[in-house]
Design an enzyme around this catalytic site. Structure first.
Site, PDB file in Angstrom:
ATOM      1  N   ASP A   1      15.844  37.372  22.597  1.00  0.00           N
ATOM      2  CA  ASP A   1      15.700  38.357  23.675  1.00  0.00           C
ATOM      3  C   ASP A   1      15.524  37.665  25.024  1.00  0.00           C
ATOM      4  O   ASP A   1      14.482  37.780  25.677  1.00  0.00           O
ATOM      5  CB  ASP A   1      14.532  39.299  23.365  1.00  0.00           C
TER       6      ASP A   1
ATOM      7  N   ARG B   1      21.825  47.223  18.796  1.00  0.00           N
ATOM      8  CA  ARG B   1      22.071  48.297  19.766  1.00  0.00           C
ATOM      9  C   ARG B   1      21.274  49.563  19.443  1.00  0.00           C
ATOM     10  O   ARG B   1      21.115  50.421  20.283  1.00  0.00           O
ATOM     11  CB  ARG B   1      23.582  48.585  19.800  1.00  0.00           C
ATOM     12  N   LYS B   2      20.812  49.662  18.215  1.00  0.00           N
ATOM     13  CA  LYS B   2      20.061  50.870  17.795  1.00  0.00           C
ATOM     14  C   LYS B   2      20.722  52.144  18.296  1.00  0.00           C
ATOM     15  O   LYS B   2      20.131  52.936  19.038  1.00  0.00           O
ATOM     16  CB  LYS B   2      18.601  50.820  18.258  1.00  0.00           C
TER      17      LYS B   2
ATOM     18  N   GLY C   1      28.137  61.408  16.738  1.00  0.00           N
ATOM     19  CA  GLY C   1      29.228  60.564  16.251  1.00  0.00           C
ATOM     20  C   GLY C   1      30.225  60.164  17.318  1.00  0.00           C
ATOM     21  O   GLY C   1      30.576  58.991  17.457  1.00  0.00           O
TER      22      GLY C   1
ATOM     23  N   TYR D   1       2.641  42.198  13.791  1.00  0.00           N
ATOM     24  CA  TYR D   1       3.240  41.042  13.123  1.00  0.00           C
ATOM     25  C   TYR D   1       2.623  40.782  11.756  1.00  0.00           C
ATOM     26  O   TYR D   1       1.422  40.951  11.562  1.00  0.00           O
ATOM     27  CB  TYR D   1       3.030  39.777  13.966  1.00  0.00           C
TER      28      TYR D   1
END
Ligand code: S5P
Length: 260
Positions: A35, A89-90, A95, A208
């Protein structure tokens, strides 16, 4: 318990097969989440850690100097070091819209990203839209069945229904983003984010756990590690540490199942 390679033979999707095979070949179930916000940083990390990982996960829309040359260069590195690209991209829309977001626009995600992911909020239509673009290109889709963050809503019936969708589209859905193994079908691959060896949380709700918890106890398949590696003073050394931890946990899990 089956090895990654044995499971590869049970997958109909070519990306799933390739991924499971390369995990055993390279002895790594480590995916890195890179990232960072410049092309240079992204390519440097891809080149220096490429041999340690099975998957490189991107957020391509945070790159401030994006150009098609970047994804071209990433694809070359993926080939050279034998890892897969996963654009995180989530997708979350209807559609028709996700089809355009996946195949068109500046990023042309379908042209370079072997794996993508989607929320299941919209229902079956999101999978059908993505599948129309990705299936012929041999791409694979992960469904977000669970999330790592505190208080997230992806649980219970939402998770259960996400599994049903995956079964229905198992030629294209190769697995899940999840905290743990969710089904007995060995063809589905589980990816778990929120992995760190030295921290329990960040300041924005991320939680985490360790590679041991993810792979051995929760029986997931792939650890996704971001800041734990790329923010370390020596990312290569850290990547090796996570690779080893993930692989040791997998070896132990194979033993656990043998002795049962
Ligand atoms: O539930 C999730 C799903 C994802 S894909 N939780 C996550 O953290 N992720 C992603 O994993 C997130 O977008 C980020 O890229 C990575 C975790 O990064 P880290 O720096 O916290 O290890």
């Amino acid at each position: 318990m089956l090895t990654y390679t044995e499971r590869a033979k049970l997958c109909s999707n070519p990306t799933a097969r390739r991924l499971l095979n390369l995990i055993d070949e390279k002895k790594t179930n480590l995916a890195i989440a890179v990232d960072v916000t410049t092309s240079k940083q992204l390519l440097e990390i891809a080149a220096s850690l490429g041999s340690k990982i099975c998957v490189l996960k991107t957020h391509i829309d945070i790159i401030e100097d994006f150009s098609p040359e970047l994804t071209q260069a990433l694809s070359e590195l993926a080939k050279k070091y034998n890892f897969l690209l996963f654009e995180d991209r989530k997708f979350a829309d209807i559609g028709n819209t996700v089809k355009l977001q996946y195949g068109e626009g500046i990023y042309r995600i379908a042209d370079w990203s072997h794996i993508i992911n989607a929320h299941t909020v919209p229902g079956f239509s999101i999978i059908e839209g993505l599948r129309q673009v990705g299936l012929d290109k041999d791409r694979g889709l992960l469904l977000l069945a669970e999330m790592s963050t505190a208080g997230n809503l992806a649980q219970g019936e939402y998770t259960t229904q996400s599994l049903e969708l995956a079964k229905k589209y198992s030629d294209f859905v190769i697995g899940f983003i999840t905290t743990r193994k969710l089904m007995d079908d060995p063809a589905f691959i589980y990816f778990t984010p929120g992995v760190n060896l030295s921290q329990n949380a960040d300041s924005l709700g991320q939680r985490y756990v360790t590679p041991q918890t993810v792979i051995y106890e929760n029986e997931s398949d792939i650890i996704i590690v971001g800041r734990g590696i790329y923010e370390a003073p020596n990312p290569l050394e850290k990547a090796e540490e996570y690779q080893q931890a993930g692989w040791d946990a997998y070896q132990q899990r194979l033993q656990k199942n043998v002795s049962r």
